[in-house]
Design a protein around this motif. Structure first.
Motif, PDB file in Angstrom:
ATOM      1  N   GLY A  91     -17.186   7.818   5.580  1.00 56.83           N
ATOM      2  CA  GLY A  91     -18.460   7.065   5.304  1.00 56.83           C
ATOM      3  C   GLY A  91     -17.885   6.040   4.091  1.00 56.83           C
ATOM      4  N   ALA A  92     -17.108   6.682   3.441  1.00 57.60           N
ATOM      5  CA  ALA A  92     -16.557   6.025   1.964  1.00 57.60           C
ATOM      6  C   ALA A  92     -15.730   4.805   2.711  1.00 57.60           C
ATOM      7  N   HIS A 116      -2.874  10.400   5.140  1.00 56.97           N
ATOM      8  CA  HIS A 116      -3.700  11.278   4.458  1.00 56.97           C
ATOM      9  C   HIS A 116      -4.997  10.475   3.732  1.00 56.97           C
ATOM     10  N   ALA A 117      -5.150   9.212   3.674  1.00 55.91           N
ATOM     11  CA  ALA A 117      -6.016   8.675   2.933  1.00 55.91           C
ATOM     12  C   ALA A 117      -7.331   8.724   3.758  1.00 55.91           C
ATOM     13  N   MET A 118      -7.513   8.777   4.794  1.00 52.81           N
ATOM     14  CA  MET A 118      -8.767   8.568   5.630  1.00 52.81           C
ATOM     15  C   MET A 118      -9.109  10.045   6.400  1.00 52.81           C
ATOM     16  N   PRO A 119      -9.315  11.023   5.562  1.00 52.77           N
ATOM     17  CA  PRO A 119      -9.672  12.316   6.247  1.00 52.77           C
ATOM     18  C   PRO A 119     -11.090  12.172   6.691  1.00 52.77           C
ATOM     19  N   LEU A 156       0.644  -1.030  -0.028  1.00 46.22           N
ATOM     20  CA  LEU A 156       0.151   0.039  -0.093  1.00 46.22           C
ATOM     21  C   LEU A 156       0.881   1.224  -0.073  1.00 46.22           C
ATOM     22  N   ASP A 157       1.919   1.189   0.667  1.00 47.83           N
ATOM     23  CA  ASP A 157       2.855   2.229   0.682  1.00 47.83           C
ATOM     24  C   ASP A 157       3.281   2.773  -0.713  1.00 47.83           C
ATOM     25  N   THR A 158       3.150   1.973  -1.733  1.00 50.44           N
ATOM     26  CA  THR A 158       3.485   2.340  -3.187  1.00 50.44           C
ATOM     27  C   THR A 158       2.572   2.622  -3.904  1.00 50.44           C
ATOM     28  N   ALA A 159       1.194   2.785  -3.439  1.00 44.85           N
ATOM     29  CA  ALA A 159       0.107   3.086  -3.940  1.00 44.85           C
ATOM     30  C   ALA A 159       0.100   4.545  -4.284  1.00 44.85           C
ATOM     31  N   GLU A 173      -7.452   0.406  -2.529  1.00 43.62           N
ATOM     32  CA  GLU A 173      -6.768   1.633  -3.460  1.00 43.62           C
ATOM     33  C   GLU A 173      -7.639   2.425  -3.910  1.00 43.62           C
ATOM     34  N   GLU A 174      -8.947   2.082  -4.813  1.00 43.21           N
ATOM     35  CA  GLU A 174      -9.902   2.737  -5.177  1.00 43.21           C
ATOM     36  C   GLU A 174     -10.390   3.968  -4.230  1.00 43.21           C
ATOM     37  N   THR A 175     -10.973   3.465  -2.973  1.00 41.99           N
ATOM     38  CA  THR A 175     -11.339   4.495  -2.223  1.00 41.99           C
ATOM     39  C   THR A 175     -10.212   5.348  -1.698  1.00 41.99           C
ATOM     40  N   ALA A 176      -8.753   5.054  -1.447  1.00 41.77           N
ATOM     41  CA  ALA A 176      -7.935   5.831  -1.247  1.00 41.77           C
ATOM     42  C   ALA A 176      -7.482   6.923  -2.485  1.00 41.77           C
ATOM     43  N   ALA A 177      -7.893   6.403  -3.686  1.00 41.37           N
ATOM     44  CA  ALA A 177      -7.626   7.470  -4.750  1.00 41.37           C
ATOM     45  C   ALA A 177      -8.661   8.516  -4.641  1.00 41.37           C
TER      46      ALA A 177
END
Length: 168
Positions: free
Chosen positions: A125-126, A117-120, A54-57, A160-164
């Motif tokens: 909800g997402a 940074h991925a979970m503000p 995940l670190d490389t996503a 990955e999709e949710t993080a993007a």
């Protein structure tokens, strides 16, 4: 507390290199027995490998992800697969909870990963839906004896999709 957990691990597994004790404590829910179980098997190493992927996503190495999924989805790896998904569930739930209650960056679980940074809070909800989709997929896979490799690949893709779609 974390010091007591570290002492129990050092006494029972003197040859094991102690990982980040805060992260281990969070994922073992503070339970020395669970922490020892994680470190004795491949669960901890598998999970750390997953976090490294995940670190490389978003530029994650697709070959490495596929190899990871093949290994955990293979015949004879059922226990590793289930242990991984249990950790994944706990990790996602803890990240969501920590982001909701204290803001991203406050948890031992997200200190060294993209999840800072991925979970503000605006996207929790997402992320909750992502957790729910992954757990539903796992339950379906277990109930219907579906392809574990595909379930794992789908879980990683969903994360990955949710993080993007989360603002950075």
């Amino acid at each position: 507390d974390d010091r007591q957990l570290a002492t129990v691990i050092e006494q029972n597994l003197p040859d094991v290199q102690l990982p980040d004790i805060n992260e281990l404590s969070a994922l073992s829910r503070g339970s020395p027995g669970r922490a020892l179980a994680l470190l004795q098997g491949k669960s901890w190493t598998n999970f750390q490998e997953f976090v490294g992927l995940l670190d490389t996503a978003p530029n994650a190495d697709r070959g490495a992800i596929t190899s990871f999924a093949e290994r955990l989805g293979a015949r004879g790896a059922e226990e590793e697969f289930q242990a991984f998904f249990e950790l994944l569930s706990d990790w996602l739930a803890a990240m969501i909870r920590n982001s909701a209650t204290s803001g991203a960056g406050q948890s031992a679980l997200d200190r060294n990963t993209w999840t800072t940074h991925a979970m503000p809070r605006t996207r929790l909800g997402a992320w909750s839906e992502t957790w729910q989709q992954i757990m539903h997929s796992l339950a379906r896979t277990n109930a219907l004896n579906l392809d574990r490799k595909q379930t794992l690949l789908q879980a990683i893709h969903t994360i990955e999709e949710t993080a993007a779609t989360s603002p950075r």
